[in-house]
Design an enzyme around this catalytic site. Sequence first.
Site, PDB file in Angstrom:
ATOM      1  N   GLN A  18       8.613  48.774  23.115  1.00 35.58           N
ATOM      2  CA  GLN A  18       7.751  49.885  22.702  1.00 35.58           C
ATOM      3  C   GLN A  18       6.305  49.549  23.041  1.00 35.58           C
ATOM      4  O   GLN A  18       5.745  48.586  22.516  1.00 35.58           O
ATOM      5  CB  GLN A  18       7.910  50.126  21.196  1.00 35.58           C
ATOM      6  CG  GLN A  18       7.051  51.243  20.639  1.00 35.58           C
ATOM      7  CD  GLN A  18       7.209  51.380  19.132  1.00 35.58           C
ATOM      8  OE1 GLN A  18       8.034  50.698  18.521  1.00 35.58           O
ATOM      9  NE2 GLN A  18       6.417  52.236  18.525  1.00 35.58           N
ATOM     10  N   SER A  62       1.116  50.403  20.462  1.00 31.74           N
ATOM     11  CA  SER A  62      -0.073  49.845  19.811  1.00 31.74           C
ATOM     12  C   SER A  62      -1.020  49.195  20.816  1.00 31.74           C
ATOM     13  O   SER A  62      -0.593  48.637  21.834  1.00 31.74           O
ATOM     14  CB  SER A  62       0.330  48.812  18.757  1.00 31.74           C
ATOM     15  OG  SER A  62       1.033  49.435  17.696  1.00 31.74           O
ATOM     16  N   GLU A  68      16.171  57.372  14.873  1.00 27.83           N
ATOM     17  CA  GLU A  68      17.074  56.297  14.462  1.00 27.83           C
ATOM     18  C   GLU A  68      16.492  55.610  13.230  1.00 27.83           C
ATOM     19  O   GLU A  68      15.607  54.780  13.318  1.00 27.83           O
ATOM     20  CB  GLU A  68      17.242  55.285  15.603  1.00 27.83           C
ATOM     21  CG  GLU A  68      18.163  54.130  15.286  1.00 27.83           C
ATOM     22  CD  GLU A  68      19.573  54.576  14.938  1.00 27.83           C
ATOM     23  OE1 GLU A  68      20.048  54.189  13.850  1.00 27.83           O
ATOM     24  OE2 GLU A  68      20.184  55.300  15.727  1.00 27.83           O
ATOM     25  N   ASN A 104       0.866  49.022   4.539  1.00 24.62           N
ATOM     26  CA  ASN A 104       1.128  49.573   3.207  1.00 24.62           C
ATOM     27  C   ASN A 104      -0.009  50.454   2.713  1.00 24.62           C
ATOM     28  O   ASN A 104       0.219  51.486   2.065  1.00 24.62           O
ATOM     29  CB  ASN A 104       1.379  48.428   2.219  1.00 24.62           C
ATOM     30  CG  ASN A 104       2.763  47.817   2.393  1.00 24.62           C
ATOM     31  OD1 ASN A 104       3.538  48.238   3.262  1.00 24.62           O
ATOM     32  ND2 ASN A 104       3.083  46.830   1.582  1.00 24.62           N
ATOM     33  N   GLU A 105      -1.241  50.067   3.028  1.00 19.63           N
ATOM     34  CA  GLU A 105      -2.372  50.870   2.575  1.00 19.63           C
ATOM     35  C   GLU A 105      -2.366  52.252   3.221  1.00 19.63           C
ATOM     36  O   GLU A 105      -2.662  53.264   2.585  1.00 19.63           O
ATOM     37  CB  GLU A 105      -3.687  50.150   2.888  1.00 19.63           C
ATOM     38  CG  GLU A 105      -3.906  48.852   2.108  1.00 19.63           C
ATOM     39  CD  GLU A 105      -3.119  47.682   2.651  1.00 19.63           C
ATOM     40  OE1 GLU A 105      -3.100  46.624   2.014  1.00 19.63           O
ATOM     41  OE2 GLU A 105      -2.495  47.824   3.735  1.00 19.63           O
TER      42      GLU A 105
END
Length: 394
Positions: free
Chosen positions: A127, A130, A245, A375-376
């Site tokens: 992938q 980023s 997926e 998480n933020e």
Amino acid sequence: MRLETSPDLVEFRAEVRAFIAEHGPGPRRRTGVRAPEPEEMPRLRAWIGRLYAAGYLGQAWPVEYGGRPGARPEYGFIVAEELARARTWGEVGAAALAAGALLGFGSEEQKRRFLPRIRTAEDLWCQLFSEPGAGSDLAALSTRARLDGDHYVVDGQKVWTTNGHHADLGYLLARTSTDGPKQAGVTAFAMDMRSPGVDIRPLREITGTNDFNEVFLDGVRIPVERVIGRVDDGWRVANLSLGHERSGVGARGVELFGQLDDLFALAGQATVGGRPALADGGTRQRLGRLATRVHVADKMSKVVQSRMVNRTEDPADAPLAKVFYSEVNLEAAETGVALQGIGGIGVDEDAPWADGWWQDAFLYARAYTIAGGANEVLKTIVAERALGLPRDKR
């Protein structure tokens, strides 16, 4: 939550478990989303091909492209859970993500070319999303692709590319236009990782392994027929393929229960004040609290499964389950290291238990609080999209 079992699901689980026991490549040495060692790749390609051929991977694909007739969403959860229970390898790389893009947006020629080779594991994908300046804010990506005749010429840099050094093909997002909002003007490509101008540089991590890579693109030429979907529509391609997926959510509880069993075994061997750690009240309380959180994390994952099956998903479901899982996973790893006392500073063969598995898990566990959305960021998504709270000023 409505996630019921039935005789056919019980039978399917037993079938999958027996298949893994007979044909599986054995347990993985390390936890997390890790890259195999180069010498492991031939047998893992063969194993992935077996999983597809048996109808355990890619079963939700249309039947004409190799999907399993009569496949139910629960089947994917069961396969993910049983692979996690056996602590063995599933699919390596980003083939499921790429397949989602191809099935949703690819041309017939692309489907005929790429999908069979995904199923045989002749092609492994990575992938390429980023970038150094576009992690949590993916829309800020700056890798450029300019049209030059019948090719696009790509320049830029990608990072955190898991399995990039093993991949044959890359699912690439690059900017083809700067007009309009930043989500616009992004295009998806299927890029040959062996193209001239592709420079893959493994990143040495705190765990001592090379799982991620930097990928530098310098004048890489991609044929126009490798565009997935429409030009400048890559943002929609990426978002829809990311949801293609998601059966791996079912494996989280299984993984945590396995770690919990290992922690209790470790506490029976390790000592606190000259006695078995399990005889220590503080240790028992810590394990008890962790066990409670493991059960909660498992139930949260089951809620996500249930709502996916029943098409009643809420924007908060998957983000909250991921956030809680990552925090409990980190707590488990911290506990495993703490139970070893001074021996917890050892790694690999210098560690007193499990050849340093807990130390490696501890060093890796922070990655889960970032991977798949920090998480933020996920908490902000829950606040804004699920609870309707005012958006922060950007």
